[in-house]
Design a protein around this motif. Structure first.
Motif, mmCIF file in Angstrom:
data_model
loop_
_atom_site.group_PDB
_atom_site.id
_atom_site.type_symbol
_atom_site.label_atom_id
_atom_site.label_comp_id
_atom_site.label_asym_id
_atom_site.label_seq_id
_atom_site.Cartn_x
_atom_site.Cartn_y
_atom_site.Cartn_z
ATOM 1 N N LYS B 127 -33.197 -6.621 16.785
ATOM 2 C CA LYS B 127 -32.949 -7.320 15.540
ATOM 3 C C LYS B 127 -32.899 -8.812 15.795
ATOM 4 O O LYS B 127 -33.503 -9.621 15.116
ATOM 5 C CB LYS B 127 -31.612 -6.857 14.976
ATOM 6 N N ARG B 131 -35.112 -11.680 14.243
ATOM 7 C CA ARG B 131 -34.493 -12.710 13.424
ATOM 8 C C ARG B 131 -34.803 -14.077 13.986
ATOM 9 O O ARG B 131 -34.753 -15.073 13.297
ATOM 10 C CB ARG B 131 -32.988 -12.472 13.442
ATOM 11 N N GLN B 140 -26.200 -17.550 9.882
ATOM 12 C CA GLN B 140 -25.226 -17.072 8.933
ATOM 13 C C GLN B 140 -24.565 -15.805 9.437
ATOM 14 O O GLN B 140 -25.227 -14.903 9.933
ATOM 15 C CB GLN B 140 -25.922 -16.812 7.607
ATOM 16 N N ALA B 141 -23.261 -15.725 9.284
ATOM 17 C CA ALA B 141 -22.517 -14.538 9.686
ATOM 18 C C ALA B 141 -21.431 -14.313 8.658
ATOM 19 O O ALA B 141 -20.444 -15.032 8.642
ATOM 20 C CB ALA B 141 -21.900 -14.731 11.069
ATOM 21 N N GLY B 142 -21.636 -13.341 7.811
ATOM 22 C CA GLY B 142 -20.692 -13.137 6.732
ATOM 23 C C GLY B 142 -20.633 -14.406 5.901
ATOM 24 O O GLY B 142 -21.671 -14.934 5.520
ATOM 25 N N ASP B 143 -19.445 -14.920 5.665
ATOM 26 C CA ASP B 143 -19.375 -16.135 4.861
ATOM 27 C C ASP B 143 -19.297 -17.391 5.734
ATOM 28 O O ASP B 143 -19.046 -18.469 5.255
ATOM 29 C CB ASP B 143 -18.210 -16.070 3.876
ATOM 30 N N ARG B 145 -21.272 -20.057 7.880
ATOM 31 C CA ARG B 145 -22.645 -20.548 7.871
ATOM 32 C C ARG B 145 -22.740 -21.801 8.714
ATOM 33 O O ARG B 145 -21.947 -22.728 8.565
ATOM 34 C CB ARG B 145 -23.038 -20.832 6.429
ATOM 35 N N GLN B 152 -23.351 -29.113 9.927
ATOM 36 C CA GLN B 152 -22.370 -28.763 8.924
ATOM 37 C C GLN B 152 -22.023 -27.283 9.020
ATOM 38 O O GLN B 152 -22.894 -26.436 9.155
ATOM 39 C CB GLN B 152 -22.981 -29.055 7.555
ATOM 40 N N GLY B 156 -17.313 -19.594 3.525
ATOM 41 C CA GLY B 156 -17.323 -19.419 2.085
ATOM 42 C C GLY B 156 -17.805 -20.716 1.468
ATOM 43 O O GLY B 156 -18.855 -21.211 1.838
ATOM 44 N N ASP B 157 -17.028 -21.282 0.581
ATOM 45 C CA ASP B 157 -17.469 -22.551 0.004
ATOM 46 C C ASP B 157 -16.687 -23.730 0.566
ATOM 47 O O ASP B 157 -16.804 -24.841 0.092
ATOM 48 C CB ASP B 157 -17.353 -22.512 -1.523
ATOM 49 N N SER B 233 -21.490 -8.269 14.186
ATOM 50 C CA SER B 233 -21.003 -7.926 12.843
ATOM 51 C C SER B 233 -19.503 -7.702 12.948
ATOM 52 O O SER B 233 -18.975 -7.581 14.047
ATOM 53 C CB SER B 233 -21.677 -6.659 12.353
#
Lengths: 234, 234
Positions: B127, B131, B140-143, B145, B152, B156-157, B233
């Motif tokens: 994989k 990738r 990216q890994a879950g939220d 980034r 940066q 999340g946000d 993961s």
DNA sequence: CGATCGGGTGACAAGTCTGTGACGACCGGG
DNA sequence: CCCGGTCGTCACAGACTTGTCACCCGATCG
């Protein structure tokens, strides 16, 4: 950001769960987008072709024609090939293939996600596509405006007098908006090759630039230990 | 996932014990891989070159040419340099060197291992290569980034402010996602050569990184006695 | 169960980086 | 020739980073 776009960008939201569609749509509308929706792959494709949205939020799991298939089909047609697509999925592991060449989504989010984050991603995607800042004539950031052919910079309605070095530095930074640029890179791009120059000179010019830009200086970030960056947004 | 890959990935399994080969081969086949085998280092090298497998499961202890030598030789040739290799060994302590630059295996398993885990590792390795995480711009890994050109990191946000060392450490870990990296290796990659630095310094930086990442710190595993790993993961 | 080892943690001093004001060199126009 | 403006460099101060250390705790092993 104060200046509203003339036309609201149109976003196509696709999910087979009405609640999910509702949640996403609500938040996108609140953020000033026009939203159209679809509940399955077939109608998603139809609406994407007929109503030419500016971006698409696409659930991976759909009955019959799934998200991957929708994505692939859209990519095949020139009219929709460049449509920015954000994929939604329950599990991150599924997304490895989605982002890669195989399918061609532009970004993805795993459920559950914060609506605010979704809105951010959509905005970024649109910005990146629409702006195409690399070779535009006029770069706008809030009330800072850089008119390259006229060699003119304004903040609000006030014109800012920059020297040619300062102007070039500003445009180089702004053209690679969002990306950090090292002092060495800036020296190369602004001072063309003459690498005999001290990297600290960049700092001095940034300082003078900031001074003249006044409040708009906030657009220029210092990234400690790396270089400078023109902000994506404030 | 529903869509089966067009072509089965081909895995080369190398062990001098026929029973072990059989066990591994059986499980890999059951997982949908094509399997070829070898019983010693010489033939392993030959088959690796001639049949260009997609990955390799390699026992450390082999008569004559051992696993380490096989690994090194493969790395020397451009055609096989990037071949993902999973090492099998009886004792974990041996693996410090195997993982490091000295040998260049991508992952390892200590005997006895569960076949299911082996299959997982093989899948992950494939994989990862698909990738192409090694040279992507955004990881990216879950939220969590990591945007490398923008320098940066967001969870999340929320944007996370990292120092340049922390940022580099994080990207180095994330780029070799799933693989354990020894402190020595991290020192080499993050601190470029200056091996005069105490390996415990890595720990300190990992700590600071985790602190700033908050909930997303779960992506960074400590592998006792070996080093650190960015999780595949959660 | 106690000893040992490895890693997390908080503190800290030294070092590094950037913003800033100042200065001399240079240039082109009066 | 003088002058205003621009430019590259420099020294300095303050803020931030960073490598190290001592300490503690839990895991590991006998």
């Amino acid at each position: 950001m104060s200046s509203e776009p003339r036309v609201k960008p149109k976003i196509l939201v696709v999910d087979d769960e009405p609640d999910a569609v509702e949640l996403v749509a609500f938040n996108l509308k609140a953020a000033g987008f026009e939203v159209i929706t679809a509940g399955d792959g077939e109608s998603a494709l139809r609406r994407a072709r007929q109503e030419s949205p500016d971006a698409m939020v696409l659930d991976l799991m759909l009955p019959e024609v799934d998200g991957i298939e929708v994505c692939k089909q859209l990519r095949r047609h020139p009219r929709t090939a460049a449509l920015p697509i954000i994929m939604l999925t329950a599990r991150a592991e599924e997304m490895d293939r989605v982002i890669g060449l195989e399918v061609g989504a532009d970004d993805y989010l795993t459920k559950p996600f914060s609506p605010r984050e979704l809105v951010l991603r959509v905005k970024n995607l649109l910005k990146r596509r629409a702006r195409n800042e690399e070779d535009t004539d006029v770069i706008q950031a809030g009330d800072l405006r850089i008119d390259i052919p006229r060699h003119q910079v304004t903040v609000g309605d006030r014109e800012v007098q920059l020297t040619s070095t300062e102007f070039k530095l500003l445009t180089v930074l702004a053209r690679r908006r969002g990306r950090v640029q090292s002092r060495e890179q800036l020296l190369r791009d602004v001072w063309n090759y003459e690498s005999l120059i001290d990297t600290r000179t960049v700092d001095t010019h940034v300082r003078r630039l900031r001074e003249k830009l006044g409040p708009a200086a906030r657009w220029i970030d210092t990234v400690r230990g790396v270089g400078y960056r023109f902000r994506e947004s404030l």
